[in-house]
Enzyme design. Structure first.
Site, PDB file in Angstrom:
ATOM      1  CG  ASN A 107      -2.163   3.816  -4.371  1.00  0.00           C
ATOM      2  OD1 ASN A 107      -1.781   2.645  -4.457  1.00  0.00           O
ATOM      3  ND2 ASN A 107      -1.825   4.596  -3.344  1.00  0.00           N
ATOM      4  CG  PHE A 111       3.472  -3.715  -2.888  1.00  0.00           C
ATOM      5  CD1 PHE A 111       3.428  -2.349  -2.627  1.00  0.00           C
ATOM      6  CD2 PHE A 111       3.678  -4.587  -1.824  1.00  0.00           C
ATOM      7  CE1 PHE A 111       3.570  -1.868  -1.327  1.00  0.00           C
ATOM      8  CE2 PHE A 111       3.827  -4.110  -0.526  1.00  0.00           C
ATOM      9  CZ  PHE A 111       3.763  -2.751  -0.281  1.00  0.00           C
ATOM     10  CB  SER A 174       1.163  -0.819   1.170  1.00  0.00           C
ATOM     11  OG  SER A 174       2.211   0.044   0.838  1.00  0.00           O
ATOM     12  CG  ASN A 176      -3.701  -0.727  -1.981  1.00  0.00           C
ATOM     13  OD1 ASN A 176      -4.891  -0.651  -1.683  1.00  0.00           O
ATOM     14  ND2 ASN A 176      -2.956   0.330  -2.223  1.00  0.00           N
ATOM     15  CB  THR A 177       0.118  -6.077   0.230  1.00  0.00           C
ATOM     16  OG1 THR A 177       0.619  -5.512  -0.973  1.00  0.00           O
ATOM     17  CG2 THR A 177       0.688  -7.484   0.399  1.00  0.00           C
ATOM     18  CE  LYS A 217       5.359   5.390   3.332  1.00  0.00           C
ATOM     19  NZ  LYS A 217       5.566   5.656   1.902  1.00  0.00           N
ATOM     20  CG  ASN A 246       1.961   3.693   3.057  1.00  0.00           C
ATOM     21  OD1 ASN A 246       1.373   4.078   2.045  1.00  0.00           O
ATOM     22  ND2 ASN A 246       2.913   2.777   3.026  1.00  0.00           N
TER      23      ASN A 246
HETATM   24  C1  LIG Z   1       0.047   5.987  -6.473  1.00  0.00           C
HETATM   25  C2  LIG Z   1       0.723   5.790  -5.160  1.00  0.00           C
HETATM   26  C3  LIG Z   1       1.520   4.668  -4.981  1.00  0.00           C
HETATM   27  C4  LIG Z   1       2.177   4.478  -3.772  1.00  0.00           C
HETATM   28  N1  LIG Z   1       2.975   3.375  -3.612  1.00  0.00           N
HETATM   29  C5  LIG Z   1       3.677   3.221  -2.474  1.00  0.00           C
HETATM   30  C6  LIG Z   1       4.562   2.129  -2.325  1.00  0.00           C
HETATM   31  O1  LIG Z   1       4.753   1.323  -3.232  1.00  0.00           O
HETATM   32  N2  LIG Z   1       5.227   2.008  -1.142  1.00  0.00           N
HETATM   33  C7  LIG Z   1       5.074   2.912  -0.120  1.00  0.00           C
HETATM   34  O2  LIG Z   1       5.721   2.763   0.928  1.00  0.00           O
HETATM   35  N3  LIG Z   1       4.243   3.969  -0.246  1.00  0.00           N
HETATM   36  C8  LIG Z   1       3.552   4.150  -1.384  1.00  0.00           C
HETATM   37  N4  LIG Z   1       2.722   5.233  -1.517  1.00  0.00           N
HETATM   38  C9  LIG Z   1       2.528   6.136  -0.371  1.00  0.00           C
HETATM   39  C10 LIG Z   1       3.403   7.392  -0.446  1.00  0.00           C
HETATM   40  O3  LIG Z   1       4.770   7.058  -0.376  1.00  0.00           O
HETATM   41  C11 LIG Z   1       3.076   8.360   0.715  1.00  0.00           C
HETATM   42  O4  LIG Z   1       3.381   7.725   1.945  1.00  0.00           O
HETATM   43  C12 LIG Z   1       1.603   8.775   0.734  1.00  0.00           C
HETATM   44  O5  LIG Z   1       1.111   8.944  -0.574  1.00  0.00           O
HETATM   45  C13 LIG Z   1       1.375  10.067   1.517  1.00  0.00           C
HETATM   46  O6  LIG Z   1       2.098  11.138   0.961  1.00  0.00           O
HETATM   47  P1  LIG Z   1       1.424  12.201  -0.061  1.00  0.00           P
HETATM   48  O7  LIG Z   1       0.149  12.688   0.587  1.00  0.00           O
HETATM   49  O8  LIG Z   1       2.461  13.281  -0.216  1.00  0.00           O
HETATM   50  O9  LIG Z   1       1.188  11.470  -1.311  1.00  0.00           O
HETATM   51  C14 LIG Z   1       2.039   5.425  -2.720  1.00  0.00           C
HETATM   52  C15 LIG Z   1       1.249   6.566  -2.920  1.00  0.00           C
HETATM   53  C16 LIG Z   1       0.605   6.760  -4.120  1.00  0.00           C
HETATM   54  C17 LIG Z   1      -0.241   7.997  -4.302  1.00  0.00           C
END
Ligand SMILES: Cc1cc2nc3c(=O)[nH]c(=O)nc-3n(C[C@H](O)[C@H](O)[C@H](O)COP(=O)(O)O)c2cc1C
Length: 355
Positions: A107, A111, A174, A176-177, A217, A246
């Protein structure tokens, strides 16, 4: 049971549309009472009584539309956000990709969210009716760091969301910022955490203010020296828990056609790096700070391994796409069986046992 049958229909939709549909369906769910504490899985972490250790990771419910309902699917807690001070549209679409062959997601949402004021109003309305544990994840607007307002955006977030959050997550990881992850560097992190802790204030009964625990985080893409620095900063500033991790900007070998998309990678290919970083932080911190393990968790065995490596709690997101909405229930049932197999009567006895 049903999910494997309907998954092809969901996968026929563009990933972001499918996400929107899942949120719309969850909004129709009755709210119900919060999850009952399971005697084997319940524990108190950072002063909060978690009924079970499986949480919804940030990013699924950025605007807090359904976080207060996730206990109905078996989650012990849910983290909404990331919310930024001002609303922002995020990056142009497409920006969310399923990598089905890899059981992964990429992704670069950036944000996208409706801002903290709208988020606060929504959470306030829902919170009154419901005792579920809700974490609120805060970040900086897209242009904030470049404009020298990075820290100020987090201070704004604490001021706005602290009264409503069971815990606050400071998200500096993150990808992406622009500039956000530079806040993980020691000097920047010291400045950020000083400001955040001052804004949160103490829990003095005299001022009657709710001062929720602060979780930090971090990214999985850290060198050993970064781990030492972040661990030391967390102790120095009294951070209450660390969320590891993350998404990653690394690209382990992937098979899907979307492998080359820019953004953060999550799901199965993140598993090993997220577990390795969790172990690094456990080594650096010992039991001084609770850890929350996230990244590529899709089974009870993986959740249990994360707990034995030092995580008090776990979170997941990407695996829901592949395993369906009742994954948290299955993981909790599996965890109980694994704890019983190993002779534990409480999850607290297993946390960090392999460390
Ligand atoms: C589509 C998407 C959007 C995400 N947006 C955020 C976010 O806004 N803030 C954040 O701290 N983590 C965000 N994450 C990260 C997840 O909270 C998590 O840390 C990461 O995906 C690893 O866990 P997973 O493998 O179970 O997905 C996002 C992940 C995905 C897939």
């Amino acid at each position: 049971m049903l999910y494997p049958l309907i998954r092809p229909l969901i996968f026929a939709l563009d990933a972001e549309r499918a996400h929107g549909l899942s949120i719309a369906l969850l909004r129709l769910l009755p709210t119900g009472a919060p999850a009952a504490a399971d005697p084997m899985l319940a524990q108190t972490v950072a002063g909060l009584a978690f009924p079970n250790p499986v949480g919804l990771a940030a990013g699924y419910d950025k605007d807090g539309l359904v976080a207060h309902k996730m206990h109905g699917l078996g989650f012990g807690f849910a983290e909404l956000g990331t919310l930024t001070p001002l609303p922002q549209p995020g990056n142009p679409r497409p920006r969310l990709f399923r990598l089905a062959e890899d059981r992964a997601v990429i992704n670069r949402m950036g944000f996208n969210n409706g801002g903290q004021a709208a988020g606060a109003e929504r959470v306030a309305k829902r919170r009154a009716k419901n005792g579920a544990i809700i974490g609120i994840n805060i970040g900086a607007n897209k242009d904030a760091t470049a404009a020298g307002r990075g820290v100020a955006d987090y201070v704004t977030g604490v001021a706005c969301m602290a009264p409503l959050a069971d815990y606050l997550t400071v998200n500096i990881s993150s990808p992406n910022t622009p500039g956000l992850r530079a806040l993980q560097d020691r000097a920047a992190l010291d400045a950020l955490l000083s400001a955040v802790m001052a804004a949160r204030g103490g829990n003095a009964p005299s001022n009657g203010r709710h001062a929720p625990p602060i979780f930090l985080k971090v990214a999985p893409d850290l060198e050993p020296a970064d781990v030492e620095d972040i661990a030391a900063a967390c102790i120095d500033h009294g951070v209450d828990a660390l969320i590891v991790s993350n998404t990653t900007i690394a690209r382990p070998p992937l098979r899907s056609v979307h492998a080359g998309e820019a953004g953060g990678l999550s799901g199965a290919p993140l598993h090993d790096a997220a577990l390795a970083r969790l172990k690094d932080f456990r080594r650096a911190l010992g039991p001084r700070l609770p850890l929350i393990g996230v990244g590529g968790i899709a089974t009870a065995d993986q959740a249990y391994a994360r707990i034995r490596a030092g995580a008090s709690l776990i979170q997941l997101y990407s695996a829901l796409v592949y395993e369906g909405p009742y994954l948290a229930k299955r993981i909790n049932a599996g965890l109980k069986a694994l704890l019983a197999r190993d002779g534990f009567s409480s999850i607290t006895q297993a946390v960090g046992i392999d460390g």
